[in-house]
Design an enzyme around this catalytic site. Structure first.
Site, PDB file in Angstrom:
ATOM      1  N   ASP A  91       0.822  -1.247   0.051  1.00 32.67           N
ATOM      2  CA  ASP A  91       0.016   0.117  -0.001  1.00 32.67           C
ATOM      3  C   ASP A  91       1.169   1.319   0.206  1.00 32.67           C
ATOM      4  O   ASP A  91       1.737   1.229   0.965  1.00 32.67           O
ATOM      5  CB  ASP A  91      -0.963  -0.080   1.346  1.00 32.67           C
ATOM      6  N   ASP A 140      -4.456   2.556  -4.770  1.00 26.36           N
ATOM      7  CA  ASP A 140      -3.200   2.448  -4.667  1.00 26.36           C
ATOM      8  C   ASP A 140      -2.812   1.298  -4.056  1.00 26.36           C
ATOM      9  O   ASP A 140      -1.577   1.361  -2.998  1.00 26.36           O
ATOM     10  CB  ASP A 140      -2.596   3.693  -3.909  1.00 26.36           C
ATOM     11  N   ASN A 200      -2.241  13.202  -4.414  1.00 31.01           N
ATOM     12  CA  ASN A 200      -3.404  13.280  -5.348  1.00 31.01           C
ATOM     13  C   ASN A 200      -4.231  14.600  -4.804  1.00 31.01           C
ATOM     14  O   ASN A 200      -4.863  14.927  -5.781  1.00 31.01           O
ATOM     15  CB  ASN A 200      -4.391  11.933  -5.009  1.00 31.01           C
TER      16      ASN A 200
END
Length: 351
Positions: free
Chosen positions: A227, A270, A235
């Site tokens: 992760d 992600d 983002n």
């Protein structure tokens, strides 16, 4: 005058006309018979000439029809990118239709040899072709295969080869069949398969492929869940376009760090997963995990901006417990790595 002085008549006059008449009749009949025979011969000749003319006309019509069908076949073959081929045994002499010449980009009608033709196939395709062909000859059975070639002028294309084995007294004497250009179909099928099996953003395997391979994982394998750390901040700060670029860079780094593994997949936004299908002991898994963490830690420069993200890794080995809860155990290990401060790895404990 006495009777001795009378003139002597040699034959009675009526006998001569009868003889002449008989001869004339015989001659007339002979002439009539000859004329009749000649007439019959002439009629026979005329009849034979008529029959020969009719046969010649039929043969010409058939030849014209065959030539027309040949033109139609060649035109249809060119449109379908298909051609006829045959190979005589045992001398391996080849004969091609124009369609096959076009596939291989050879001049129409030029002599072709089997070694020259085989040189056009890629190494893998050539090995496959030789093996399939030998098996077909041995079994006297038809065959089909797809092969990649590099044609005479450098074009790369895929062709489908179908063939049959002709035998005489049980001995193979000839191979023949079709060769067709299937490049467009092949590329279309590859694109369809790619969309079905790979993540469009990163090019990694997608969740569907991961789930299938996870279900088949052997008892000696291992699962890594990865992760990204700090991705949400990138983002939110720079927008989804920059976030997508970071995902692509993370995928590139993950592939480089996991060359000894069997599958690298993107399974969420992600979130990534790595599978090791062969024997994976604890030290091996820890080494892979450390490489992943180190690779993600390096800064990434994009359009003058230094972007920083990292990765947390959770690892679960199948050998430690039943494979049914492997994903749950790896996810718990990932949660533990994040709880430990992120940018680290944790191994799931055996149950």
């Amino acid at each position: 005058m006495s009777s001795d002085d009378d003139p002597i008549d040699p034959l009675p006059t009526p006998h001569r006309p009868r003889l002449a008449s008989a001869a004339l009749r015989l001659a007339t009949r002979a002439v009539d018979a000859a004329a009749a025979q000649r007439w019959r011969d002439t009629a026979t000749i005329l009849t034979l000439r008529g029959e020969l003319a009719a046969q010649a006309a039929l043969i010409q019509r058939q030849a014209d029809a065959l030539a027309d069908m040949t033109r139609i076949f060649e035109a249809a073959s060119a449109e379908a990118r298909i051609g006829l081929w045959q190979c005589d045994l045992p001398d391996e002499s080849l004969r091609w239709s124009e369609g096959v010449y076009d596939l291989f980009e050879f001049p129409h009608g030029s002599p072709v040899s089997r070694p020259e033709t085989l040189a056009c196939y890629t190494e893998e395709a050539r090995r496959h072709l030789v093996a399939v062909r030998a098996e077909a000859i041995g079994r006297r059975s038809p065959f089909t295969l797809d092969a990649e070639i590099v044609a005479g002028r450098g074009s790369r294309r895929w062709i489908r080869i179908t063939g049959s084995v002709e035998t005489r007294a049980g001995v193979p004497v000839r191979l023949f069949g079709f060769k067709q250009d299937i490049t467009e179909q092949k590329l279309s099928a590859d694109r369809t398969r790619y969309r079905a099996e790979f993540d469009r953003m990163t090019g990694l395997a997608n969740r569907s492929v991961f789930d299938e391979r996870l279900a088949q994982l052997s008892e000696s394998g291992a699962l890594f869940l990865v992760d990204l750390d700090g991705f949400k901040a990138i983002n939110d700060t720079y927008g989804h376009a920059v976030g997508d670029v970071c995902l692509q860079e993370a995928a590139r780094r993950l592939r480089a760090a996991c060359q000894e593994t069997d599958l690298v997949a993107r399974i969420g936004g992600d979130e990534f997963a790595v599978l090791v299908e062969r024997e994976a002991d604890g030290p091996f898994c820890e080494a892979i995990g450390r490489r992943i963490v180190a690779a993600m830690r390096d800064p990434y420069h994009h359009r003058g901006v230094c972007l920083r993200f990292g990765a947390s890794v959770g690892i679960a080995r199948v050998a430690a417990s039943a494979p049914a809860d492997l994903f749950t155990r790896a996810d718990a290990a990932l949660y533990a790595a994040k709880a430990a401060g992120r940018g680290t790895l944790r191994m799931a404990l055996p149950r």
